[in-house]
Design a protein around this motif. Structure first.
Motif, short mmCIF file in Angstrom:
data_model
loop_
_atom_site.label_atom_id
_atom_site.label_comp_id
_atom_site.label_asym_id
_atom_site.label_seq_id
_atom_site.Cartn_x
_atom_site.Cartn_y
_atom_site.Cartn_z
N VAL A 32 0.84 -1.20 0.00
CA VAL A 32 0.00 0.00 0.00
C VAL A 32 0.88 1.25 0.00
O VAL A 32 0.66 2.18 -0.79
N TYR A 33 1.87 1.28 0.87
CA TYR A 33 2.81 2.41 0.91
C TYR A 33 3.50 2.58 -0.43
O TYR A 33 3.61 3.69 -0.95
N ARG B 177 2.61 1.69 -3.47
CA ARG B 177 1.69 2.19 -4.50
C ARG B 177 1.42 3.69 -4.33
O ARG B 177 1.42 4.45 -5.29
N ARG B 178 1.19 4.10 -3.10
CA ARG B 178 0.90 5.52 -2.84
C ARG B 178 2.12 6.41 -3.10
O ARG B 178 1.99 7.49 -3.65
N VAL B 179 3.30 5.94 -2.72
CA VAL B 179 4.51 6.71 -3.00
C VAL B 179 4.71 6.81 -4.51
O VAL B 179 5.01 7.87 -5.04
N TYR B 180 4.51 5.71 -5.22
CA TYR B 180 4.63 5.72 -6.68
C TYR B 180 3.66 6.73 -7.29
O TYR B 180 4.04 7.54 -8.13
N GLU B 181 2.41 6.68 -6.86
CA GLU B 181 1.40 7.61 -7.38
C GLU B 181 1.77 9.06 -7.09
O GLU B 181 1.52 9.94 -7.90
N SER B 182 2.37 9.30 -5.94
CA SER B 182 2.74 10.66 -5.55
C SER B 182 3.97 11.19 -6.27
O SER B 182 4.05 12.38 -6.57
N VAL B 183 4.93 10.31 -6.55
CA VAL B 183 6.23 10.75 -7.05
C VAL B 183 6.46 10.45 -8.52
O VAL B 183 7.04 11.26 -9.23
N CYS B 184 6.02 9.29 -9.00
CA CYS B 184 6.46 8.82 -10.33
C CYS B 184 5.37 8.61 -11.37
O CYS B 184 5.69 8.51 -12.56
N ALA B 185 4.13 8.48 -10.99
CA ALA B 185 3.09 8.08 -11.93
C ALA B 185 2.99 9.01 -13.13
O ALA B 185 2.89 8.55 -14.28
N LYS B 186 3.04 10.31 -12.92
CA LYS B 186 2.92 11.26 -14.03
C LYS B 186 4.08 11.15 -15.01
O LYS B 186 3.90 11.28 -16.21
N TYR C 4 3.68 1.21 10.16
CA TYR C 4 3.03 1.40 8.86
C TYR C 4 1.54 1.60 9.09
O TYR C 4 0.74 0.68 8.96
N THR C 5 1.19 2.85 9.46
CA THR C 5 -0.19 3.20 9.78
C THR C 5 -0.75 4.13 8.72
O THR C 5 0.01 4.78 7.98
N PRO C 6 -2.08 4.24 8.64
CA PRO C 6 -2.67 5.20 7.69
C PRO C 6 -2.21 6.63 7.96
O PRO C 6 -1.98 7.39 7.02
N ALA C 7 -2.05 7.01 9.21
CA ALA C 7 -1.61 8.37 9.55
C ALA C 7 -0.18 8.62 9.05
O ALA C 7 0.12 9.69 8.53
N ASN C 8 0.69 7.64 9.21
CA ASN C 8 2.07 7.79 8.72
C ASN C 8 2.10 7.85 7.20
O ASN C 8 2.88 8.60 6.63
#
Length: 118
Positions: free
Chosen positions: A74-75, A77-86, A100-104
């Motif tokens: 999950v982390y 995928r989200r980091v990828y979407e934030s940094v590299c997807a575009k 590894y929490t939702p808040a972190n």
């Protein structure tokens, strides 16, 4: 997300924990290291290959470290979407967090967006 390999390093406090973040953009991928332990942690490769539909499906692969923790995927995928997807380049991600929490995850994504200006 891409570049000539010039690293961007920063220190942040994510939910009260000192966190080191390093981003290095290369012509064919991006390296992101996030550590709260002073160690490399689990190293993953994240991509959205054309055969999976490009941007729609994200594939993660653990290269070194913990393989049975779904939170790491999950982390990643989200980091990828934030940094590299575009930019459409793969991500090599090293994660060593205390929890590894939702808040972190939310705090990390916000910090990465700040660091990359996206």
């Amino acid at each position: 997300c891409t570049g000539g390999g010039s690293p961007s390093a920063s220190a942040a406090i994510l939910n009260g924990v000192d966190t080191d973040i390093v981003l290095v953009g290369y012509s064919n991928r991006t390296l992101v290291i996030v550590s709260q332990t002073g160690k490399m942690g689990t190293i993953m490769h994240v991509d959205s290959p054309p055969e999976l539909g490009g941007g729609a499906a994200v594939e993660t692969q653990t290269l070194l470290g913990h393989r049975s923790d779904d939170a790491l995927d999950v982390y990643a995928r989200r980091v990828y979407e934030s940094v590299c997807a575009k930019a459409g380049v793969p991500l090599v991600l090293s994660l060593a967090l205390m929890a590894y929490t939702p808040a972190n995850l939310k705090a990390l994504v916000a910090e990465l967006r700040r660091a990359t200006g996206s």
